[in-house]
Design a protein around this motif. Structure first.
Motif, short mmCIF file in Angstrom:
data_model
loop_
_atom_site.label_atom_id
_atom_site.label_comp_id
_atom_site.label_asym_id
_atom_site.label_seq_id
_atom_site.Cartn_x
_atom_site.Cartn_y
_atom_site.Cartn_z
N GLU A 97 -35.28 84.70 -5.70
CA GLU A 97 -33.92 84.28 -5.37
C GLU A 97 -33.03 85.50 -5.25
O GLU A 97 -33.11 86.40 -6.10
CB GLU A 97 -33.38 83.35 -6.45
N ILE A 98 -32.20 85.53 -4.21
CA ILE A 98 -31.22 86.60 -4.04
C ILE A 98 -29.85 86.01 -4.33
O ILE A 98 -29.47 84.99 -3.75
CB ILE A 98 -31.26 87.18 -2.61
N GLU A 99 -29.12 86.66 -5.22
CA GLU A 99 -27.77 86.20 -5.57
C GLU A 99 -26.81 87.37 -5.43
O GLU A 99 -26.97 88.39 -6.10
CB GLU A 99 -27.78 85.68 -7.01
N ASP A 100 -25.83 87.22 -4.55
CA ASP A 100 -24.82 88.26 -4.33
C ASP A 100 -23.50 87.81 -4.95
O ASP A 100 -23.07 86.67 -4.73
CB ASP A 100 -24.61 88.52 -2.84
N ALA A 101 -22.88 88.70 -5.70
CA ALA A 101 -21.59 88.40 -6.31
C ALA A 101 -20.76 89.68 -6.30
O ALA A 101 -20.94 90.55 -7.14
CB ALA A 101 -21.75 87.88 -7.73
N GLY A 102 -19.91 89.81 -5.28
CA GLY A 102 -19.06 90.99 -5.18
C GLY A 102 -19.86 92.25 -4.97
O GLY A 102 -20.57 92.38 -3.98
N GLN A 103 -19.77 93.18 -5.91
CA GLN A 103 -20.44 94.48 -5.78
C GLN A 103 -21.89 94.45 -6.24
O GLN A 103 -22.57 95.46 -6.18
CB GLN A 103 -19.69 95.54 -6.61
N LEU A 104 -22.38 93.30 -6.70
CA LEU A 104 -23.71 93.22 -7.30
C LEU A 104 -24.60 92.24 -6.55
O LEU A 104 -24.18 91.13 -6.21
CB LEU A 104 -23.59 92.80 -8.76
#
Length: 164
Positions: A97-104
Motif C-alpha cells: 500500500e502506498i500512502e501519501d500525506a503531505g511531505q511523507l
C-alpha cells in the motif's frame, strides 16, 4: 516597507535579489502621511524543486509488516512514485500500500515474503524538478544460538541483505 531580516526599503518597492526558500513568508508594507497610516501584508511563496531525505534501509522478519518512508521538502508539494528495481509500484500492487500525506510517502508491506526483499526507489516530483532516494528491504531471521546452559535459551538475530 518594514525591514525583514536584512531586507528594507524606503519607497513603494522591495527588491529581493537572488530569492531563496528562506525568503518565503509574510512581508509588511507601511504607508504613512500627515492624515493616516496604512499597513498591508503580503505573503511571499517561493517555489522550489523537491529534495528528499536519505532513505533508511529496513530489516523485516518474514510474515511481518514492513514500512519504507520517503520524506520530501518541496513547494509546490511533491507527488511521489515508488519503484522496485526499474518497475513502478502502484497502490494495492502485490499486497503493498502506498500512502501519501503531505511531505511523507509510505510504502507498506503487510505480510513480507522473500520476494519482497530487495531494492526500492522513491521519487519526489513537482513542476520544478525531481529528487530520489533508495532503500533496501532485507530479511531478519530469529534463530536460537547455542548456549552451554541447558535452562536458558539465547536468541540471536541474523540479518540477510539481498545481493546487489
Amino acid at each position: 516597507m518594514r525591514p525583514v531580516g536584512d531586507l528594507a526599503s524606503e519607497d513603494e518597492y522591495l527588491d529581493i535579489p537572488s530569492i531563496s526558500r528562506q525568503r518565503a513568508g509574510t512581508y509588511e508594507c507601511t504607508a504613512v502621511n500627515d492624515i493616516a497610516t496604512d499597513v498591508q501584508t503580503v505573503e511571499i511563496t517561493v517555489n522550489y524543486a523537491p529534495s528528499v531525505s536519505e532513505g533508511r534501509d529496513v530489516g523485516v522478519t518474514l510474515g511481518q509488516r514492513g514500512v519504507l518512508e520517503c520524506e520530501a521538502d518541496a513547494v509546490p508539494e511533491a507527488d511521489f512514485e515508488w519503484y522496485r528495481d526499474d518497475r513502478r509500484i502502484f497502490n494495492g500492487f502485490d499486497g503493498m500500500e502506498i500512502e501519501d500525506a503531505g511531505q511523507l510517502s509510505k510504502l507498506t508491506f503487510f505480510n513480507v515474503s522473500e520476494a519482497d526483499y530487495g531494492n526500492y526507489t522513491c521519487i519526489a516530483i513537482n513542476k520544478l524538478g525531481s529528487s530520489n532516494t533508495s532503500f533496501v528491504l532485507y530479511g531478519e531471521y530469529i534463530i536460537p544460538c547455542v548456549n552451554s546452559n541447558i535452562f536458558h535459551l539465547t536468541v540471536c538475530l541474523l540479518t540477510l541483505h539481498p545481493r546487489s
